[in-house]
Design a protein around this motif. Structure first.
Motif, short mmCIF file in Angstrom:
data_model
loop_
_atom_site.label_atom_id
_atom_site.label_comp_id
_atom_site.label_asym_id
_atom_site.label_seq_id
_atom_site.Cartn_x
_atom_site.Cartn_y
_atom_site.Cartn_z
N UNK A 215 0.84 -1.21 0.00
CA UNK A 215 0.00 0.00 0.00
C UNK A 215 0.87 1.25 0.00
N UNK A 216 1.89 1.26 0.85
CA UNK A 216 2.79 2.41 0.92
C UNK A 216 3.46 2.64 -0.42
N UNK A 217 3.89 1.56 -1.09
CA UNK A 217 4.56 1.72 -2.38
C UNK A 217 3.60 2.22 -3.44
N UNK A 218 2.36 1.68 -3.44
CA UNK A 218 1.36 2.14 -4.40
C UNK A 218 1.10 3.62 -4.22
N UNK A 219 0.93 4.07 -2.98
CA UNK A 219 0.68 5.49 -2.73
C UNK A 219 1.85 6.35 -3.19
N UNK A 220 3.06 5.87 -2.94
CA UNK A 220 4.24 6.62 -3.37
C UNK A 220 4.28 6.74 -4.88
N UNK A 221 3.98 5.66 -5.58
CA UNK A 221 4.03 5.69 -7.03
C UNK A 221 2.93 6.56 -7.62
N UNK A 222 1.76 6.53 -7.00
CA UNK A 222 0.68 7.41 -7.46
C UNK A 222 1.05 8.87 -7.25
N UNK A 223 1.70 9.16 -6.12
CA UNK A 223 2.17 10.52 -5.86
C UNK A 223 3.19 10.95 -6.91
N UNK A 224 4.11 10.07 -7.22
CA UNK A 224 5.12 10.37 -8.24
C UNK A 224 4.48 10.57 -9.61
N UNK A 225 3.52 9.71 -9.94
CA UNK A 225 2.86 9.80 -11.24
C UNK A 225 2.13 11.14 -11.39
N UNK A 226 1.34 11.50 -10.37
CA UNK A 226 0.60 12.76 -10.42
C UNK A 226 1.55 13.95 -10.53
N UNK A 227 2.60 13.92 -9.73
CA UNK A 227 3.52 15.05 -9.71
C UNK A 227 4.26 15.17 -11.03
N UNK A 228 4.73 14.05 -11.56
CA UNK A 228 5.46 14.08 -12.84
C UNK A 228 4.57 14.55 -13.98
N UNK A 229 3.29 14.20 -13.92
CA UNK A 229 2.35 14.56 -14.98
C UNK A 229 1.91 16.01 -14.89
N UNK A 230 1.60 16.46 -13.67
CA UNK A 230 0.98 17.77 -13.52
C UNK A 230 1.94 18.87 -13.06
N UNK A 231 2.94 18.52 -12.27
CA UNK A 231 3.88 19.53 -11.76
C UNK A 231 5.30 19.00 -11.83
N UNK A 232 5.82 18.77 -13.03
CA UNK A 232 7.15 18.15 -13.15
C UNK A 232 8.26 18.92 -12.46
N UNK A 233 8.10 20.22 -12.31
CA UNK A 233 9.15 21.00 -11.63
C UNK A 233 9.32 20.54 -10.19
N UNK A 234 8.26 20.01 -9.59
CA UNK A 234 8.37 19.52 -8.21
C UNK A 234 9.22 18.25 -8.14
N UNK A 235 9.21 17.46 -9.19
CA UNK A 235 10.07 16.28 -9.25
C UNK A 235 11.54 16.73 -9.28
N UNK A 236 11.82 17.73 -10.09
CA UNK A 236 13.18 18.25 -10.19
C UNK A 236 13.65 18.76 -8.82
N UNK A 237 12.77 19.48 -8.13
CA UNK A 237 13.13 20.02 -6.82
C UNK A 237 13.33 18.91 -5.80
N UNK A 238 12.47 17.89 -5.83
CA UNK A 238 12.61 16.77 -4.89
C UNK A 238 13.89 16.00 -5.14
N UNK A 239 14.25 15.84 -6.42
CA UNK A 239 15.49 15.15 -6.75
C UNK A 239 16.71 15.96 -6.25
#
Length: 261
Positions: A215-239
């Protein structure tokens, strides 16, 4: 913490301070809100707080003198309450810094609170802003009729971060919290929703599995998917902040390959 709100429309704040879960913050004094109706500080029979702008042009400008008197009254009230330190004064304007979760946390951790200056009409006499304002905030690249809605947004966001207002760790799972990513989707009863055309929309099976790791992994991946799709700059900042692990990077790489197919 104490927030003093200078506004032409104090009634806009009343419902917000008395309903919803955040009222705990207000009723328990965790966030102490004082409303200052600006017309109470006008000095004529018409309680005028605005006038035509010098140089001509449309609209009206909020007068300096009623605002100066209101700010002096706030300072006196804060001194009487043993808050001797000069408060920060926030002006809500499209030219200000965009309010984000990091900025909200800064104010939530500021024990002295602030004075919230809610403008109206074409704006506030610049001499008041030059003399008193220490911070300018905006909700985004659009124009509102006044500063009341941004002030309410700040109060709401600050209140929910106070200890005891939400259940333990609730706000830590919000979007922009912790690693700065968007939150994952959430589901509740019933397990299946049937549309009018008979289509079934079910809760993702992993959430019913009882396997906390999956469950924790699914939630993490859904969070990553949403962020990468809608706010990719947040992925860059998190990295850049070191908030993504090897499993996150593998999932993001798979997403990128999927998008290229």
């Amino acid at each position: 913490m104490r927030f003093d709100v200078l506004t032409l429309f104090p009634e806009l704040f009343t419902a917000h301070l008395t309903v919803g879960i955040n009222r705990r913050a207000y009723t328990q004094g965790l966030v102490d809100v004082h409303l200052w109706p600006l017309r109470d500080h006008a000095d004529d029979a018409y309680r005028r707080v605005d006038d035509r702008p010098y140089g001509g042009g449309p609209g009206m400008v909020m007068l300096a003198e009623p605002l100066e008197r209101a700010l002096a009254a706030v300072q006196a009230a804060r001194a009487a309450a043993a808050l001797s330190e000069a408060p920060r004064v926030i002006h809500f304007t499209p030219t200000g810094r965009v309010l984000d979760q990091a900025e909200v946390r800064r104010w939530a951790d500021a024990p002295g609170g602030a004075v919230l200056l809610c403008g109206r009409y074409e704006g506030i006499d610049q001499r008041v802003l030059d003399r008193h304002v220490t911070d300018e905030l905006s909700l985004g690249d659009f124009v509102l009729s006044g500063g009341e809605l941004p002030a309410l947004a700040l109060l709401d966001a600050v209140a929910r971060l106070q200890p005891g207002v939400l259940t333990a760790d609730s706000h830590e799972q919000d979007s922009f919290s912790g690693d700065g990513l968007l939150d994952c989707p959430h589901y509740s009863r019933p397990e299946q929703l049937i549309d009018a055309d008979g289509a079934v929309r079910a809760v993702p099976p992993v959430l019913l599995s009882g396997h906390h790791g999956q469950i924790a992994r699914w939630r993490r991946e859904q969070s990553l998917r949403l962020t990468a799709t809608r706010r990719p700059a947040l992925i860059v900042a998190a990295r850049a902040a070191g908030c993504l692990d090897a499993a996150d990077e593998r999932f993001l790489a798979a997403l990128q390959r999927e998008a290229q197919l």
